[in-house]
Design a protein around this motif. Sequence first.
Motif, PDB file in Angstrom:
ATOM      1  N   ARG A 555       3.307  12.669  -4.833  1.00 43.86           N
ATOM      2  CA  ARG A 555       3.076  11.722  -5.929  1.00 43.86           C
ATOM      3  C   ARG A 555       1.927  12.201  -6.815  1.00 43.86           C
ATOM      4  O   ARG A 555       1.988  12.106  -8.046  1.00 43.86           O
ATOM      5  N   SER A 589      -3.248   3.999  -6.072  1.00 49.05           N
ATOM      6  CA  SER A 589      -2.527   4.474  -7.253  1.00 49.05           C
ATOM      7  C   SER A 589      -2.827   5.959  -7.424  1.00 49.05           C
ATOM      8  O   SER A 589      -3.875   6.447  -6.986  1.00 49.05           O
ATOM      9  N   ASP A 615       1.026   6.677 -11.565  1.00 47.46           N
ATOM     10  CA  ASP A 615       2.009   6.208 -10.596  1.00 47.46           C
ATOM     11  C   ASP A 615       1.325   5.146  -9.751  1.00 47.46           C
ATOM     12  O   ASP A 615       0.586   5.452  -8.819  1.00 47.46           O
ATOM     13  N   THR A 616       1.548   3.898 -10.135  1.00 48.25           N
ATOM     14  CA  THR A 616       0.934   2.784  -9.423  1.00 48.25           C
ATOM     15  C   THR A 616       1.949   2.032  -8.573  1.00 48.25           C
ATOM     16  O   THR A 616       1.779   0.858  -8.260  1.00 48.25           O
ATOM     17  N   GLY A 617       3.031   2.740  -8.194  1.00 46.62           N
ATOM     18  CA  GLY A 617       4.093   2.062  -7.481  1.00 46.62           C
ATOM     19  C   GLY A 617       4.846   1.162  -8.438  1.00 46.62           C
ATOM     20  O   GLY A 617       4.982   1.462  -9.627  1.00 46.62           O
ATOM     21  N   ILE A 618       5.341   0.044  -7.933  1.00 47.35           N
ATOM     22  CA  ILE A 618       6.034  -0.913  -8.793  1.00 47.35           C
ATOM     23  C   ILE A 618       5.025  -1.513  -9.758  1.00 47.35           C
ATOM     24  O   ILE A 618       4.045  -2.139  -9.344  1.00 47.35           O
ATOM     25  N   VAL A 676       4.667   5.881 -14.665  1.00 51.04           N
ATOM     26  CA  VAL A 676       5.793   6.471 -13.945  1.00 51.04           C
ATOM     27  C   VAL A 676       6.570   5.369 -13.229  1.00 51.04           C
ATOM     28  O   VAL A 676       5.983   4.514 -12.567  1.00 51.04           O
ATOM     29  N   LYS A 677       7.900   5.385 -13.346  1.00 52.83           N
ATOM     30  CA  LYS A 677       8.714   4.417 -12.618  1.00 52.83           C
ATOM     31  C   LYS A 677       8.729   4.785 -11.138  1.00 52.83           C
ATOM     32  O   LYS A 677       8.941   5.934 -10.768  1.00 52.83           O
ATOM     33  N   SER A 678       8.504   3.780 -10.313  1.00 55.41           N
ATOM     34  CA  SER A 678       8.374   4.023  -8.877  1.00 55.41           C
ATOM     35  C   SER A 678       8.878   2.819  -8.103  1.00 55.41           C
ATOM     36  O   SER A 678       8.780   1.681  -8.570  1.00 55.41           O
ATOM     37  N   GLY A 679       9.397   3.071  -6.920  1.00 53.07           N
ATOM     38  CA  GLY A 679       9.830   1.987  -6.047  1.00 53.07           C
ATOM     39  C   GLY A 679       8.857   1.710  -4.930  1.00 53.07           C
ATOM     40  O   GLY A 679       9.112   0.871  -4.071  1.00 53.07           O
ATOM     41  N   GLU A 680       7.693   2.387  -4.951  1.00 57.33           N
ATOM     42  CA  GLU A 680       6.689   2.173  -3.916  1.00 57.33           C
ATOM     43  C   GLU A 680       5.957   0.843  -4.136  1.00 57.33           C
ATOM     44  O   GLU A 680       5.974   0.283  -5.231  1.00 57.33           O
TER      45      GLU A 680
END
Length: 725
Positions: A555, A589, A615-618, A676-680
């Motif tokens: 990540r 993040s 990238d902060t997850g959702i 960033v799109k993320s599912g975390e």
Amino acid sequence: MMIDKTLPAVSRRSLLTGGLATGFLLAFHLPLRAAVNEPVQPVDTTDGKFAPNAFIRIDETGRTILIMPQVEMGQGTYTSISAVLAEELDADWSKVEVQHAPPNDKLYGNPAFGLQATGNSNSIRAWWTPLRKAGATARAMLVQAAASQWGVEPASCSAAKGEVAHAASGRKLGYGAVALAAQGQTPPKDVAVKDRKDFVIIGQPLKRLDTPDKVNGKAVYGIDAILPGMKFATVAACPVFGGKVGKVDDSAAVKLPGVRKVVVLDDMVAVIGDHMWAAKKGLEALQIEWNEGPNAKITTKDIWEDLRKASEKDGAVAKSDGDIVKALASGDKFEAAYELPFLAHASMEPINATVHVKPDSCEIWTGTQIMTRVQSEAAKAAGLPIDKVIVNNHLLGGGFGRKLEPDMVIAAVKIAKQVDYPVKVVWTREEDIQHDVYRPVYRDQITASLVDGKVAAWKYKVAGSSVMARWFPPAFQKGVDIDAVDAAIDTPYDFANFHVEYVRAEPLSVPTGFWRGVGPNNNVFAVECAMDELARKAGKDPIKFRRSMLTKNPRMLAVLNHVAEKSGWGQPLPPRVGRGVCVQPSFASFIATVVEAEIDDIGEIRLRRIISVVDTGIAVNPDTVKAQIEGGLVFGLTAALYGEITIEKGRVQQSNFHDYRMMRINETPKIEVIVVKSGEAPGGIGEAGVNAGPPALRNAIYAATGIALRRLPIDRKLLAAGKKA
């Protein structure tokens, strides 16, 4: 000046568009009609409402009130927390209302702390799972109530936008119609939360719920509270840390129009007046002799000498992997120390509290990040049982960690005890800055070795005061402050031999506390500055150097690659213009930032461009993520460019924005934030930008000039043309 109660109500908007446009106003105060005559924290009654838990209230009209366990101080948490609850509740977002939670650790204690506190960028991180479960459970109860009324199975029903629907029959019922029936049910256990692909609110760019009232002037901050019969007070504390009041001659002050009373406390003096102007002029008329005490000779130089000596001692081991002694003995050795100064918070809203003390009760109107601690400390100051103290919390005009302290409320209670009417106590900007609870001074020492162009050994020592030991003792164990080593023990890089120590070194007399960005402030700065110097020592590009040690952190590597591409990393630049990079895993993040800066011949700095990939997850509300990174960058870069609190003869030398500079709008470059799109699971975001800006700027300066700055704020004299690294 007499108050004319026949004047029309004045809002912030009308004041700005009408009053200030016509000239400079002196001795201005608002008429009492612009008052808050009712507690902003009403009794949380559940009568006539569906109240399945501490966070959701729905009445028979369908009115949906969401109770906020965290406070709103500009970070957008009311909107984000509401979105999490409303998503799982399937509420109608357009009809959601929010309300401050009352002080109650049992119901509203932050899951990360166990007490009701807002800080450490963890509002969404900490509440993500509990609030989703709370919303899902409430939705299941409403669906069950509607299904029972229709005589159908709950599984055949669905919920959306505040309604329960039965597709087979086409029937629908609003939540209000089944609210009371649902209230009589036993909450089900282990209700499944939504699959993330089914989110309809979370992830959308939501308009903030607090914005309209902030625009039209209806928003109420602590400093806005006005009560019938209320008087105003302002204070002067001993200018020397730890000093006390000696003698006070108030003969001139009490003769001034509007001055009601002079209150002398142990370490400060307050003047109460009919309005703030009277209180301020009364305070200026006092003749005060201070008992300055033993700290009257302390200087910044003394504090730094003590810290540097302390930093040479062995510290408590926070983390250690591999054989650090053997690894440091091999390879190309590197040593450096990085230093950060005291910083004030300087919130737009100076600290304040309005208090009414009666023989059997105490009521407080303020804006605080820590309601239950304010309640308990106020009870001690008032000499009352805790259940006799009511805390009405307002929006905060900035907190930044300053309002994690209860001292302003304690002082206001002591002042209000001397009179039988409500008193609003407001600190002037000068008193606020000169009697803050400051971001600690830090000295971080790094010893490393390079083998084959990579870091083979990394020894890191943090020296500074322990805020946690005072504020939250469970987080200070075996000589290690977990906040002080945050982002040091969890560096993103793959170092085979790794050792982190902490040395507790309390500065002489200066009170220290949390400051936006907390522990990662010093550690991200030191780590990322050292990485640039190590890259140069290894003869490598700074981003390529980092990439080689991020292979186990996909990540972090992804955002670094993204920011390199978007920033045009490696493209030619004019002389004395440089790009600097910072990567950090702060607050769960992952953020990579590039600052592009130009340094002129006299060492002045012009920021040309900033780009940050996050990238902060959702991202519960992507707009808030961008806004917080932008604001955090400006906040952190302000400190890097100008921020320093200095001490002379036991006194803080800075007093207002003329000598404690803020970054101005014309100094702020274009800032681009890419989410960033993320599912975390969501990470924290409110403080991350603060940590990103200073090292990225310093590294841009290093690239442009070859000068490796190791101390903040930036020293322009060192950057003047002709200086050598």
